[in-house]
Design an enzyme around this catalytic site. Structure first.
Site, PDB file in Angstrom:
ATOM      1  N   LYS A  54       0.845  -1.201   0.000  1.00 21.56           N
ATOM      2  CA  LYS A  54       0.000   0.000   0.000  1.00 21.56           C
ATOM      3  C   LYS A  54       0.879   1.250   0.000  1.00 21.56           C
ATOM      4  O   LYS A  54       0.620   2.216  -0.718  1.00 21.56           O
ATOM      5  CB  LYS A  54      -0.929  -0.006   1.224  1.00 21.56           C
ATOM      6  CG  LYS A  54      -2.063  -1.031   1.106  1.00 21.56           C
ATOM      7  CD  LYS A  54      -2.847  -1.205   2.405  1.00 21.56           C
ATOM      8  CE  LYS A  54      -3.849  -2.345   2.259  1.00 21.56           C
ATOM      9  NZ  LYS A  54      -4.622  -2.615   3.483  1.00 21.56           N
ATOM     10  N   GLN A  98      -4.425  -1.392   9.707  1.00 27.25           N
ATOM     11  CA  GLN A  98      -4.384  -2.708   9.060  1.00 27.25           C
ATOM     12  C   GLN A  98      -4.988  -3.777   9.972  1.00 27.25           C
ATOM     13  O   GLN A  98      -4.655  -3.858  11.158  1.00 27.25           O
ATOM     14  CB  GLN A  98      -2.938  -3.065   8.676  1.00 27.25           C
ATOM     15  CG  GLN A  98      -2.790  -4.360   7.902  1.00 27.25           C
ATOM     16  CD  GLN A  98      -3.447  -4.328   6.520  1.00 27.25           C
ATOM     17  OE1 GLN A  98      -3.555  -3.288   5.887  1.00 27.25           O
ATOM     18  NE2 GLN A  98      -3.924  -5.475   6.049  1.00 27.25           N
ATOM     19  N   ASP A 121     -10.901   3.301   4.524  1.00 24.68           N
ATOM     20  CA  ASP A 121     -11.378   1.918   4.382  1.00 24.68           C
ATOM     21  C   ASP A 121     -12.912   1.852   4.317  1.00 24.68           C
ATOM     22  O   ASP A 121     -13.475   0.802   4.019  1.00 24.68           O
ATOM     23  CB  ASP A 121     -10.925   1.072   5.590  1.00 24.68           C
ATOM     24  CG  ASP A 121      -9.617   0.338   5.341  1.00 24.68           C
ATOM     25  OD1 ASP A 121      -9.432  -0.167   4.217  1.00 24.68           O
ATOM     26  OD2 ASP A 121      -8.802   0.263   6.267  1.00 24.68           O
TER      27      ASP A 121
HETATM   28  N1  GUN Z   1      -6.994  -6.556   6.161  1.00 26.51           N
HETATM   29  C1  GUN Z   1      -7.480  -7.307   5.146  1.00 26.51           C
HETATM   30  N2  GUN Z   1      -8.152  -6.521   4.284  1.00 26.51           N
HETATM   31  C2  GUN Z   1      -8.092  -5.255   4.756  1.00 26.51           C
HETATM   32  C3  GUN Z   1      -8.603  -4.003   4.300  1.00 26.51           C
HETATM   33  O1  GUN Z   1      -9.268  -3.881   3.265  1.00 26.51           O
HETATM   34  N3  GUN Z   1      -8.299  -2.929   5.070  1.00 26.51           N
HETATM   35  C4  GUN Z   1      -7.585  -3.035   6.215  1.00 26.51           C
HETATM   36  N4  GUN Z   1      -7.375  -1.927   6.906  1.00 26.51           N
HETATM   37  N5  GUN Z   1      -7.103  -4.172   6.660  1.00 26.51           N
HETATM   38  C5  GUN Z   1      -7.363  -5.280   5.936  1.00 26.51           C
END
Ligand code: GUN
Length: 289
Positions: A54, A98, A121
């Protein structure tokens, strides 16, 4: 029939180029660089990879990324204090915590603490509510990626029967909510299936578009798919034999008309959509919320 591939990687590249142009325009017009703060708690190896990817993606499109790394022993209060600090920091536009968080930390309590205007998110209840009502602020990254993959490949969604397997807050539920809305890229008839669904194959065989997000390697077999259906595999299951999606790819590709590979399907799109949301967060904050 052998299905043709829905290439998420190629589309993600195209979307990233589009975001990069929009980021450059934003910086020129506002004198501000959009900034994403990523919070990584603990040392889950998969999460480390996701967060690194990311951050790299941000940097490639001109978005600043800041990583806040906390140890697995971090208390919930310490994490909440960091989020409060990032909420107040006007140089931070998006906050990404995360998941999963270490045991002992109440995930909802933490996600609820992220300011709704920085919630890239789209996990905050205010943003989820807005999606349910068809007036989204941010769209959740993975479902938005899936929707874009369908739309930009010319797959008709309006009037189609979409079956979603999985009812998670991150993928299944928001995916269904988005596709059932009125409007372009939606207007579908949507069924949500899950672990308690009776006679799952009878329902999945009705799907014009089958979206699978249950986290079980090769769960969907060829006999569960209607000939000619479009199959989108959101799964990423790391097993001793390697990385597999939720779909038995080799079997299902002989039945479906279009199918996403794993890797190279939905995964890269999730990150592209995060970039889009970070830029949108910067725009919203530049406009005063
Ligand atoms: N862990 C797995 N998928 C995601 C996501 O889309 N966002 C976040 N913040 N953590 C994740």
């Amino acid at each position: 029939m052998t299905a043709t591939l829905l290439d998420g990687k190629a589309l993600a590249n195209q979307l990233r180029e589009e975001v990069a142009e929009k980021v450059a325009d934003f910086i020129e017009n506002n004198g501000t660089v959009p900034c994403l703060a990523a919070v990584l708690v603990g040392d889950d190896p998969a999460s480390e990879i996701y967060v690194r990817n990311k951050q790299k993606a941000c940097e490639r499109v001109g978005i600043e990324s800041r990583l806040h790394r906390l140890s697995a022993q971090t208390s919930q209060d310490e994490l909440l204090a960091l989020i409060a600090k990032l909420n107040k920091d006007t140089s931070v536009h998006g906050i990404l915590v995360q998941l999963p968080l270490p045991k002992g930390i109440h995930e909802k309590r933490v996600l609820d603490a992220v300011h709704p205007l920085k919630d890239v998110d789209a996990f905050h209840p205010e943003n989820v509510g807005r999606i349910a009502q068809g007036r989204p602020r941010f769209l959740p990254c993975t479902p938005h990626g899936v929707q874009q993959l369908l739309v930009r490949n010319g797959i008709p969604i309006g009037g189609s029967h979409v079956v979603v397997i999985g009812r998670s807050e991150i993928v299944g539920k928001p995916m269904a909510m988005m596709l059932v809305q009125r409007g372009d890229g939606a207007d579908a008839t949507v069924s949500i299936c899950h672990s308690r669904t009776r006679d799952l194959p009878a329902i999945t065989r009705l799907a014009d578009i089958l979206i699978v997000a249950i986290g079980r390697a090769k769960f969907v077999t060829g006999d569960m798919v209607k000939p000619g259906a479009v199959v989108v595999d959101v799964g990423m299951n790391r097993t001793d034999e390697g990385l597999f999606g939720d779909v038995d790819f080799e079997a299902v590709r002989e039945v479906a008309s279009r199918i996403t590979p794993v890797p190279g399907g939905v995964g890269p799109l999730t990150i592209a959509m995060l970039l889009e949301n970070t830029l949108e967060a910067a725009r919203l904050q530049a406009a005063g919320g």
